[in-house]
Design an enzyme around this catalytic site. Structure first.
Site, PDB file in Angstrom:
ATOM      1  N   TYR A   1       0.828  -1.216   0.000  1.00  0.00           N
ATOM      2  CA  TYR A   1       0.000   0.000   0.000  1.00  0.00           C
ATOM      3  C   TYR A   1       0.863   1.267   0.000  1.00  0.00           C
ATOM      4  O   TYR A   1       0.402   2.332   0.372  1.00  0.00           O
ATOM      5  CB  TYR A   1      -0.913   0.029   1.232  1.00  0.00           C
ATOM      6  CG  TYR A   1      -2.045  -0.969   1.220  1.00  0.00           C
ATOM      7  CD1 TYR A   1      -1.802  -2.338   1.191  1.00  0.00           C
ATOM      8  CD2 TYR A   1      -3.368  -0.552   1.258  1.00  0.00           C
ATOM      9  CE1 TYR A   1      -2.841  -3.259   1.196  1.00  0.00           C
ATOM     10  CE2 TYR A   1      -4.415  -1.464   1.261  1.00  0.00           C
ATOM     11  CZ  TYR A   1      -4.136  -2.814   1.238  1.00  0.00           C
ATOM     12  OH  TYR A   1      -5.174  -3.718   1.253  1.00  0.00           O
TER      13      TYR A   1
ATOM     14  N   LYS B   1       6.327 -14.359   3.583  1.00  0.00           N
ATOM     15  CA  LYS B   1       6.420 -15.051   2.284  1.00  0.00           C
ATOM     16  C   LYS B   1       7.876 -14.965   1.851  1.00  0.00           C
ATOM     17  O   LYS B   1       8.194 -14.598   0.723  1.00  0.00           O
ATOM     18  CB  LYS B   1       5.465 -14.381   1.257  1.00  0.00           C
ATOM     19  CG  LYS B   1       5.275 -15.163  -0.033  1.00  0.00           C
ATOM     20  CD  LYS B   1       4.651 -16.554   0.135  1.00  0.00           C
ATOM     21  CE  LYS B   1       4.771 -17.355  -1.151  1.00  0.00           C
ATOM     22  NZ  LYS B   1       4.310 -18.765  -1.001  1.00  0.00           N
TER      23      LYS B   1
ATOM     24  N   ASP C   1       0.399 -18.453   2.444  1.00  0.00           N
ATOM     25  CA  ASP C   1      -0.446 -19.484   1.816  1.00  0.00           C
ATOM     26  C   ASP C   1      -0.798 -20.577   2.831  1.00  0.00           C
ATOM     27  O   ASP C   1      -1.962 -20.971   2.973  1.00  0.00           O
ATOM     28  CB  ASP C   1       0.221 -20.058   0.552  1.00  0.00           C
ATOM     29  CG  ASP C   1       1.707 -20.362   0.715  1.00  0.00           C
ATOM     30  OD1 ASP C   1       2.283 -20.063   1.785  1.00  0.00           O
ATOM     31  OD2 ASP C   1       2.304 -20.914  -0.232  1.00  0.00           O
TER      32      ASP C   1
ATOM     33  N   ASP D   1      -4.804  -7.661   5.150  1.00  0.00           N
ATOM     34  CA  ASP D   1      -6.079  -7.331   4.503  1.00  0.00           C
ATOM     35  C   ASP D   1      -6.793  -8.599   4.054  1.00  0.00           C
ATOM     36  O   ASP D   1      -7.960  -8.824   4.356  1.00  0.00           O
ATOM     37  CB  ASP D   1      -5.811  -6.406   3.306  1.00  0.00           C
ATOM     38  CG  ASP D   1      -7.083  -6.083   2.552  1.00  0.00           C
ATOM     39  OD1 ASP D   1      -8.094  -5.746   3.206  1.00  0.00           O
ATOM     40  OD2 ASP D   1      -7.086  -6.189   1.305  1.00  0.00           O
TER      41      ASP D   1
ATOM     42  N   ASP E   1     -10.328 -10.729   5.899  1.00  0.00           N
ATOM     43  CA  ASP E   1     -11.627 -11.050   5.280  1.00  0.00           C
ATOM     44  C   ASP E   1     -11.942 -12.530   5.508  1.00  0.00           C
ATOM     45  O   ASP E   1     -13.087 -12.898   5.790  1.00  0.00           O
ATOM     46  CB  ASP E   1     -11.628 -10.736   3.772  1.00  0.00           C
ATOM     47  CG  ASP E   1     -12.286  -9.391   3.464  1.00  0.00           C
ATOM     48  OD1 ASP E   1     -12.074  -8.435   4.244  1.00  0.00           O
ATOM     49  OD2 ASP E   1     -13.021  -9.297   2.454  1.00  0.00           O
TER      50      ASP E   1
END
Ligand code: IPM
Ligand code: MN
Length: 347
Positions: free
Chosen positions: A132, A182, A215, A239, A243
């Protein structure tokens, strides 16, 4: 002394859920003064801007910001967000995005055989940089040689301050922290992330830290949610995973967040995780609990811990009773009816 709260209902269902949060806060009798700022995509239609030119200076004068949702099909999302929500997060260095993921009693989550005792996580999402950062550009626009570059930016300072907050929360809770990474595919950014978290782990020897690739984390949240306590994640990973967290809580309509400015650079901002939901906006069907839960986070941040607890217990009571819930939770109540039930329950 009264605290001044800037209220930005924003767009779509934001305008329906925010009044319910204000209603519940008023029912507590705390000395908060609410001032509504009519910013968002309608404001953009009238003025060509999402908020006035001096909006950030105006907001700086408040003790907290209570926001509904930003975004509407009339304005491209990258414009509405980059002219409102994201500058607020960045300017005031709201560097922690705190998102509790907890399945309330009485709510049926989507995971077979899992109940409220199994889903109780606290996400600490880095909120100022990463994917971002806004760094990048496009050249050869509209030709087949077009190039778009978007550069994630990771700084030791921002990783450190966010991860430190997560370690502190883990220490207060069950003493376990998952750091989402990651650093197998990423050779620079998430390697730095791991190094910074690893350094803090030595300082917080009482906290058990696990490094989990994003993942694998998605699968872990579904398969072994009970093994997760506090989570620290970068802006984009946080983010996406929150969700998923909202789904595990039984509805994204329940999910709450606090954008915390902890370095004294301005007010913090409190908002439900869900968006403006154009598909159900204007119908009085949106679940106000995510907004009300965010109000509890606001109260706690301003020092009203007992009142925050009352709001959270009211949410649990209304969920557990199961009689006044919106459609996303299998009920038939309206947004305002759920707000009324919560306001009664805190009273
Ligand atoms: C959120 C939202 C925002 C984000 C969007 C609207 C820019 O999805 O708060 O989770 O990605 O941070
Ligand atoms: Mn999101």
């Amino acid at each position: 002394m009264s605290h001044r709260i800037a209220v930005i209902p924003g767009d779509g269902v934001g305008r329906e859920v925010v009044p319910e949060g204000v209603k519940v806060m008023r029912a507590l009798g705390v000395p908060l003064a609410f001032e509504e700022l009519p910013w968002g995509c309608d404001f953009h239609a009238r003025t060509g801007r999402m908020m006035p030119e001096d909006a950030l200076a105006t907001l700086a004068g408040y003790d907290a910001i209570y926001l509904g949702a930003i975004g509407w099909p009339t304005v491209p999302d990258h414009v509405s967000l980059w002219e409102c929500l994201l500058p607020i997060r960045k300017t005031f260095e709201q560097y922690v995005n705190l998102r509790p993921v907890r399945l309330p009693p009485g709510v049926r989550g989507p995971l077979a055989g899992r109940g409220p005792g199994d889903v109780d996580m606290l996400f600490v999402r880095e909120n100022t940089e990463g994917e971002y950062s806004g760094t990048g550009g496009r050249v050869h626009v509209g030709t087949d040689a077009e190039v778009a570059v978007e550069v994630p930016v990771f700084t030791r300072r921002a990783i450190e301050r966010c991860a430190r907050y997560a370690f502190e929360r883990a220490r207060e809770r069950r003493g376990r922290l998952v750091s989402v990474t990651k650093s197998n595919a990423s050779r620079y950014a998430y390697v730095l992330w791991d190094e910074v978290v690893g350094g803090l782990a030595r300082e917080f020897a009482d906290v058990q830290v696990e490094r989990v690739h994003v993942d694998a984390m998605a699968a872990r949240m579904v398969l072994r949610p009970d093994s997760i306590d506090v989570v620290v994640a970068s802006n984009l990973f946080g983010d996406v995973l929150t969700d998923l967290g909202g789904a595990l809580q039984g509805s994204l309509g329940l999910a709450a967040s606090a954008n915390l400015s902890l370095g004294g650079r301005g007010p913090s901002m409190f908002e439900p995780v869900h968006g403006s939901a154009p598909d159900i906006a204007g119908q009085g069907r949106a679940n106000p609990i995510g907004a009300v839960w965010s109000a509890a986070l606001l109260l706690r941040h301003l020092g009203y811990a007992a009142e925050a607890g009352r709001v959270e217990r009211a949410i649990d009571a209304v969920c557990d009773e199961g009689r006044t819930l919106t459609g996303d939770l299998g009920g038939g109540a309206s947004t305002a009816e759920v707000g009324d039930a919560l306001a009664r329950a805190v009273g």
